[in-house]
Design a protein around this motif. Structure first.
Motif, PDB file in Angstrom:
ATOM      1  N   PRO A 273       1.135  -1.376   0.183  1.00 60.28           N
ATOM      2  CA  PRO A 273       0.322  -0.120   0.010  1.00 60.28           C
ATOM      3  C   PRO A 273       0.640   1.765  -0.210  1.00 60.28           C
ATOM      4  N   LEU A 274       1.880   1.198   0.632  1.00 60.90           N
ATOM      5  CA  LEU A 274       3.061   2.185   0.430  1.00 60.90           C
ATOM      6  C   LEU A 274       3.681   2.807  -0.606  1.00 60.90           C
ATOM      7  N   ASN A 275       3.765   1.321  -1.018  1.00 55.36           N
ATOM      8  CA  ASN A 275       4.510   1.650  -2.568  1.00 55.36           C
ATOM      9  C   ASN A 275       3.147   2.360  -3.825  1.00 55.36           C
ATOM     10  N   ALA A 276       2.366   1.722  -3.722  1.00 59.83           N
ATOM     11  CA  ALA A 276       1.298   2.675  -4.883  1.00 59.83           C
ATOM     12  C   ALA A 276       0.737   3.173  -4.004  1.00 59.83           C
ATOM     13  N   LYS A 277       0.850   4.427  -2.774  1.00 54.59           N
ATOM     14  CA  LYS A 277       0.750   5.225  -2.874  1.00 54.59           C
ATOM     15  C   LYS A 277       1.693   5.938  -3.643  1.00 54.59           C
ATOM     16  N   MET A 278       2.753   5.231  -3.399  1.00 53.29           N
ATOM     17  CA  MET A 278       4.060   6.497  -3.585  1.00 53.29           C
ATOM     18  C   MET A 278       4.012   6.954  -5.844  1.00 53.29           C
ATOM     19  N   VAL A 279       3.761   5.793  -5.681  1.00 57.00           N
ATOM     20  CA  VAL A 279       2.942   5.059  -7.303  1.00 57.00           C
ATOM     21  C   VAL A 279       2.428   5.925  -7.627  1.00 57.00           C
ATOM     22  N   VAL A 280       1.224   6.208  -7.429  1.00 59.45           N
ATOM     23  CA  VAL A 280       0.142   6.862  -7.566  1.00 59.45           C
ATOM     24  C   VAL A 280       0.155   8.017  -7.932  1.00 59.45           C
ATOM     25  N   GLU A 281       0.550   8.893  -6.077  1.00 57.91           N
ATOM     26  CA  GLU A 281       0.626  10.162  -6.038  1.00 57.91           C
ATOM     27  C   GLU A 281       1.514  10.715  -5.555  1.00 57.91           C
ATOM     28  N   GLU A 282       2.633   9.781  -5.208  1.00 54.36           N
ATOM     29  CA  GLU A 282       3.923  10.798  -4.969  1.00 54.36           C
ATOM     30  C   GLU A 282       4.307  10.974  -6.421  1.00 54.36           C
ATOM     31  N   ILE A 283       5.206  10.086  -7.378  1.00 51.01           N
ATOM     32  CA  ILE A 283       6.020  10.138  -8.334  1.00 51.01           C
ATOM     33  C   ILE A 283       4.832  10.430  -9.807  1.00 51.01           C
ATOM     34  N   LYS A 284       4.015   9.828  -9.814  1.00 56.03           N
ATOM     35  CA  LYS A 284       2.907   9.877 -10.853  1.00 56.03           C
ATOM     36  C   LYS A 284       2.923   9.053 -11.705  1.00 56.03           C
ATOM     37  N   ILE A 285       3.404   7.458 -11.463  1.00 57.81           N
ATOM     38  CA  ILE A 285       3.932   6.615 -13.009  1.00 57.81           C
ATOM     39  C   ILE A 285       2.751   5.795 -12.970  1.00 57.81           C
ATOM     40  N   GLY A 286       1.368   5.641 -12.396  1.00 57.37           N
ATOM     41  CA  GLY A 286       0.460   5.075 -12.331  1.00 57.37           C
ATOM     42  C   GLY A 286      -0.965   5.358 -11.710  1.00 57.37           C
ATOM     43  N   LEU A 287      -1.807   4.823 -11.491  1.00 64.13           N
ATOM     44  CA  LEU A 287      -3.360   4.610 -11.661  1.00 64.13           C
ATOM     45  C   LEU A 287      -3.882   3.596 -10.609  1.00 64.13           C
ATOM     46  N   ARG A 288      -4.388   3.411  -9.588  1.00 62.56           N
ATOM     47  CA  ARG A 288      -4.965   2.688  -8.561  1.00 62.56           C
ATOM     48  C   ARG A 288      -6.459   2.678  -8.807  1.00 62.56           C
TER      49      ARG A 288
END
Length: 186
Positions: free
Chosen positions: A98-113
């Protein structure tokens, strides 16, 4: 290490969501995971492949045709996806995911959830929700944005590893510190 089991009901929803999305896909399932039936594989055979054995995820992500990755967001998967310049559709299950997903989606913006019935986390994802997020990643405006961003992030990562880059420099500092700590005291 904990192992996440996905229910047969959830696997059926994934199958329906992928089928209804009308996008091309490769879906790796455990051999004992689910019997999708010949009818499913016949219906998707023009644009989908179901694999029931181990695959080399890194090699698949590096293939030029791959444009998106539905991932639980384990750290190695995130790194492999970034290195391959492939945006992530994040579906975290446990531990650091979940922390990695938050980073991927919200911080570095390289994905969707993915959108779950009960919010984020490892809750149930209905077929319609998965279909919509897959289409958004592959064909939507947000998908275009994360595809562009993951290319930038991958380039920055490659640059940091080159001689003189930030990772190269930090590794050299670490080696120097260890060397100096192991020198005899005068």
């Amino acid at each position: 290490m904990e192992k996440t089991e996905i229910s047969s009901t959830q696997l059926t929803e994934i199958a329906h969501g992928l089928e209804e999305s009308k996008v091309s896909f490769l879906w790796v399932v455990r051999k004992n995971g689910i019997e999708l039936g010949d009818e499913f594989e016949d219906r998707i055979k023009e644009r989908g492949i179901v694999v029931k054995e181990w695959v080399d995820q890194k090699r698949i992500l590096e293939h030029e045709i791959v444009q998106g990755f539905l991932s639980h967001c384990g750290w190695n998967s995130v790194l492999e996806s970034i290195s391959a310049e492939v945006p992530i559709l994040a579906w975290p299950m446990m531990a650091e995911q979940p922390l990695n997903a938050k980073m991927v989606v919200e911080e570095i913006k390289i994905g969707l959830r993915v959108e779950t019935v009960y919010g984020s986390g490892n809750k149930f994802v209905p077929a319609e929700s998965l279909k919509n997020k897959v289409k958004e990643l592959m064909e939507g405006e947000n998908g275009d944005k994360v595809r562009k961003k993951v290319k930038q992030v991958a380039e920055a990562a490659r640059n940091s590893m080159m001689e003189g880059g930030s990772s190269w420099h930090t590794l050299n500092q670490l080696i120097k510190e260890i060397y100096l700590q192991n020198q005899p005291k005068k």
